[in-house]
Design a protein around this motif. Structure first.
Motif, PDB file in Angstrom:
ATOM      1  N   ARG A  93      -6.682 -11.118   2.106  1.00 14.40           N
ATOM      2  CA  ARG A  93      -7.281 -10.965   3.434  1.00 14.40           C
ATOM      3  C   ARG A  93      -6.200 -10.832   4.495  1.00 14.40           C
ATOM      4  N   ALA A  94      -5.088 -11.536   4.299  1.00 20.59           N
ATOM      5  CA  ALA A  94      -3.989 -11.457   5.263  1.00 20.59           C
ATOM      6  C   ALA A  94      -3.430 -10.040   5.328  1.00 20.59           C
ATOM      7  N   ASN A  95      -3.301  -9.388   4.164  1.00 20.72           N
ATOM      8  CA  ASN A  95      -2.799  -8.008   4.139  1.00 20.72           C
ATOM      9  C   ASN A  95      -3.705  -7.083   4.927  1.00 20.72           C
ATOM     10  N   ALA A  96      -5.022  -7.269   4.732  1.00 20.27           N
ATOM     11  CA  ALA A  96      -5.983  -6.429   5.457  1.00 20.27           C
ATOM     12  C   ALA A  96      -5.930  -6.719   6.954  1.00 20.27           C
ATOM     13  N   THR A  97      -5.828  -7.996   7.287  1.00 21.86           N
ATOM     14  CA  THR A  97      -5.767  -8.387   8.693  1.00 21.86           C
ATOM     15  C   THR A  97      -4.502  -7.875   9.355  1.00 21.86           C
ATOM     16  N   PHE A  98      -3.394  -7.919   8.605  1.00 22.55           N
ATOM     17  CA  PHE A  98      -2.121  -7.514   9.184  1.00 22.55           C
ATOM     18  C   PHE A  98      -2.071  -6.014   9.459  1.00 22.55           C
ATOM     19  N   LYS A  99      -2.835  -5.238   8.704  1.00 16.09           N
ATOM     20  CA  LYS A  99      -2.938  -3.804   9.002  1.00 16.09           C
ATOM     21  C   LYS A  99      -3.553  -3.619  10.381  1.00 16.09           C
ATOM     22  N   THR A 100      -4.574  -4.429  10.660  1.00 17.27           N
ATOM     23  CA  THR A 100      -5.200  -4.384  11.980  1.00 17.27           C
ATOM     24  C   THR A 100      -4.207  -4.828  13.039  1.00 17.27           C
ATOM     25  N   PHE A 101      -3.431  -5.852  12.709  1.00 15.37           N
ATOM     26  CA  PHE A 101      -2.441  -6.377  13.639  1.00 15.37           C
ATOM     27  C   PHE A 101      -1.410  -5.313  14.001  1.00 15.37           C
ATOM     28  N   ASN A 102      -0.963  -4.545  13.013  1.00 11.26           N
ATOM     29  CA  ASN A 102       0.012  -3.483  13.278  1.00 11.26           C
ATOM     30  C   ASN A 102      -0.541  -2.449  14.247  1.00 11.26           C
ATOM     31  N   GLU A 103      -1.860  -2.222  14.161  1.00  6.58           N
ATOM     32  CA  GLU A 103      -2.492  -1.287  15.095  1.00  6.58           C
ATOM     33  C   GLU A 103      -2.602  -1.914  16.477  1.00  6.58           C
ATOM     34  N   VAL A 104      -2.978  -3.215  16.489  1.00  6.95           N
ATOM     35  CA  VAL A 104      -3.148  -3.924  17.759  1.00  6.95           C
ATOM     36  C   VAL A 104      -1.840  -3.996  18.535  1.00  6.95           C
ATOM     37  N   ILE A 105      -0.744  -4.271  17.825  1.00 15.73           N
ATOM     38  CA  ILE A 105       0.532  -4.496  18.503  1.00 15.73           C
ATOM     39  C   ILE A 105       1.085  -3.213  19.134  1.00 15.73           C
TER      40      ILE A 105
END
Length: 243
Positions: A93-105
């Motif tokens: 789940r962290a990997n999936a969330t971090f993909k979103t984070f890379n977009e957010v940042i």
């Protein structure tokens, strides 16, 4: 009360049949008012709960604001956020969330004020204090909290309606100054021993990990770290004063 008043009025106007009719009508009115009162109370006293998904995304957005505060994206700070999500939700789940984070940042249109306005009615005050502690943890991941990062977190604290003393208390856990132990306990260095003891009890209660038991395990651990900082501040003052 209304039903008896209506019964008396009914009796005056129509004698016994009027009293019965007035009692029934008054009872109906009281029941309706009671139902509305309960509904009103539930609507305005129950805390709106934020869903885990919404909380994650808004926390990611606030994290990205802090990371970008000093004009550069620090890998150590990114790793800190990633480790948080691995600890909280597991690697997949962290990997999936971090993909979103890379977009957010990469998004430069994030509004801290809008995010905080969403979170305020949906989170407890203790939860918002823990969010600030987490944001300071991100800023401190590379070994130091820059002035730009501290200013950004202070702005977020204002948007989250966190009191200035509470903000300074959490900030002092990351900025080691001569008087930081007093700042953590939210008192002046001139405070009496009795005031120091009282402040410690107050802050220990405010920052107790039980206040965030509804949050995930990582935030609970963060609350425990915050609680230990309060204990350490008190112990340092005791040692300094020979209490």
């Amino acid at each position: 009360m209304i039903k008896w008043f209506a019964a008396v009025v009914g009796y005056i106007l129509f004698r016994f049949p009027g009293a019965i009719l007035g009692f029934l009508v008054g009872s109906f009115i009281e029941a309706a008012m009671g139902k509305n009162k309960i509904s009103f109370t539930k609507t305005f006293t129950q805390e709106q709960q934020v869903s885990p998904g919404d909380f994650e995304l808004n926390l990611l957005s606030l994290s990205s604001i802090v990371i970008k505060a000093d004009g550069s994206i620090n890998q150590t700070e990114l790793d800190y956020v990633r480790q948080y999500f691995v600890s909280a939700y597991g690697k997949d789940r962290a990997n999936a969330t971090f993909k979103t984070f890379n977009e957010v940042i990469k998004n430069r249109e994030i509004s801290a004020q809008r995010i905080c306005s969403f979170l305020i009615p949906r989170t407890r005050y203790a939860s918002r204090l823990q969010i600030l502690h987490f944001l300071f943890g991100i800023a401190n991941a590379d070994g130091r909290v820059s002035e730009a990062e501290a200013n950004e977190i202070q702005s977020i604290a204002g948007f989250l309606r966190v009191g200035f003393s509470d903000f300074e208390s959490i900030k002092a856990m990351f900025f080691k100054t001569a008087d930081h132990a007093y700042t953590i306990l939210e008192i002046e260095k001139s405070a009496t021993d009795a005031e120091v003891k009282k402040a410690f009890r107050t802050m220990a209660k405010k920052y107790h990990p039980d206040k965030v038991q509804h949050m995930d395990e990582v935030h609970i651990k963060g609350a425990e770290a915050k609680f230990r900082a309060v204990q350490k501040a008190y112990e340092d003052i005791q040692k300094e004063r020979g209490m």
